[in-house]
Write a protein that holds these residues in place. Structure first.
Motif, mmCIF file in Angstrom:
data_model
loop_
_atom_site.group_PDB
_atom_site.id
_atom_site.type_symbol
_atom_site.label_atom_id
_atom_site.label_comp_id
_atom_site.label_asym_id
_atom_site.label_seq_id
_atom_site.Cartn_x
_atom_site.Cartn_y
_atom_site.Cartn_z
ATOM 1 N N VAL A 32 0.849 -1.190 0.000
ATOM 2 C CA VAL A 32 0.000 0.000 0.000
ATOM 3 C C VAL A 32 0.885 1.240 0.000
ATOM 4 O O VAL A 32 1.867 1.306 0.739
ATOM 5 C CB VAL A 32 -0.926 0.010 1.233
ATOM 6 C CG1 VAL A 32 -1.741 1.275 1.296
ATOM 7 C CG2 VAL A 32 -1.828 -1.211 1.238
ATOM 8 N N SER A 34 0.827 5.614 0.184
ATOM 9 C CA SER A 34 0.065 6.824 0.495
ATOM 10 C C SER A 34 0.719 7.992 -0.217
ATOM 11 O O SER A 34 1.939 8.159 -0.161
ATOM 12 C CB SER A 34 0.047 7.089 1.995
ATOM 13 O OG SER A 34 -0.664 6.080 2.661
ATOM 14 N N THR A 50 -5.291 0.180 -7.650
ATOM 15 C CA THR A 50 -6.569 0.834 -7.363
ATOM 16 C C THR A 50 -6.326 2.047 -6.500
ATOM 17 O O THR A 50 -5.322 2.147 -5.793
ATOM 18 C CB THR A 50 -7.543 -0.115 -6.641
ATOM 19 O OG1 THR A 50 -6.927 -0.555 -5.426
ATOM 20 C CG2 THR A 50 -7.893 -1.321 -7.485
ATOM 21 N N LEU A 51 -7.256 2.988 -6.553
ATOM 22 C CA LEU A 51 -7.177 4.194 -5.735
ATOM 23 C C LEU A 51 -8.269 4.159 -4.678
ATOM 24 O O LEU A 51 -9.395 3.761 -4.953
ATOM 25 C CB LEU A 51 -7.383 5.439 -6.607
ATOM 26 C CG LEU A 51 -6.324 5.699 -7.676
ATOM 27 C CD1 LEU A 51 -6.733 6.880 -8.538
ATOM 28 C CD2 LEU A 51 -4.978 5.953 -7.034
ATOM 29 N N SER A 52 -7.918 4.587 -3.501
ATOM 30 C CA SER A 52 -8.897 4.757 -2.420
ATOM 31 C C SER A 52 -9.277 6.224 -2.367
ATOM 32 O O SER A 52 -8.500 7.090 -2.762
ATOM 33 C CB SER A 52 -8.301 4.345 -1.086
ATOM 34 O OG SER A 52 -7.970 2.977 -1.098
ATOM 35 N N PRO A 53 -10.462 6.540 -1.832
ATOM 36 C CA PRO A 53 -10.841 7.955 -1.713
ATOM 37 C C PRO A 53 -9.907 8.682 -0.750
ATOM 38 O O PRO A 53 -9.284 8.059 0.107
ATOM 39 C CB PRO A 53 -12.265 7.902 -1.170
ATOM 40 C CG PRO A 53 -12.518 6.511 -0.756
ATOM 41 C CD PRO A 53 -11.475 5.626 -1.340
ATOM 42 N N ARG A 55 -8.457 10.710 2.350
ATOM 43 C CA ARG A 55 -8.776 10.687 3.780
ATOM 44 C C ARG A 55 -9.225 12.083 4.191
ATOM 45 O O ARG A 55 -8.684 13.070 3.709
ATOM 46 C CB ARG A 55 -7.546 10.291 4.592
ATOM 47 C CG ARG A 55 -7.103 8.889 4.323
ATOM 48 C CD ARG A 55 -5.891 8.559 5.171
ATOM 49 N NE ARG A 55 -5.294 7.320 4.710
ATOM 50 C CZ ARG A 55 -4.046 7.001 4.882
ATOM 51 N NH1 ARG A 55 -3.227 7.829 5.503
ATOM 52 N NH2 ARG A 55 -3.581 5.855 4.447
#
Length: 56
Positions: A32, A34, A50-53, A55
């Protein structure tokens, strides 16, 4: 500062990164990563991940 997505941007990352032909390239050393991109681009896409929204 890296020249990505058509302008210079400050990229803060916990993984090694480079810029290639105006694209940001992450060289992951862990599963992962950041990232913080300033100023923020209008949209992001990921190839091979993949991209996470963001924070809050």
């Amino acid at each position: 500062m890296l020249d990505v997505w058509g302008r210079e941007r400050l990229i803060l990352a916990d993984q090694p990164i480079t810029a290639s032909d105006g694209a940001l390239v992450v060289h992951p050393a862990a599963p992962v990563a950041s990232l913080a991109v300033l100023p923020s681009p209008g949209a992001l896409a990921a190839e091979g991940g993949t991209l996470s929204p963001p924070r809050p």
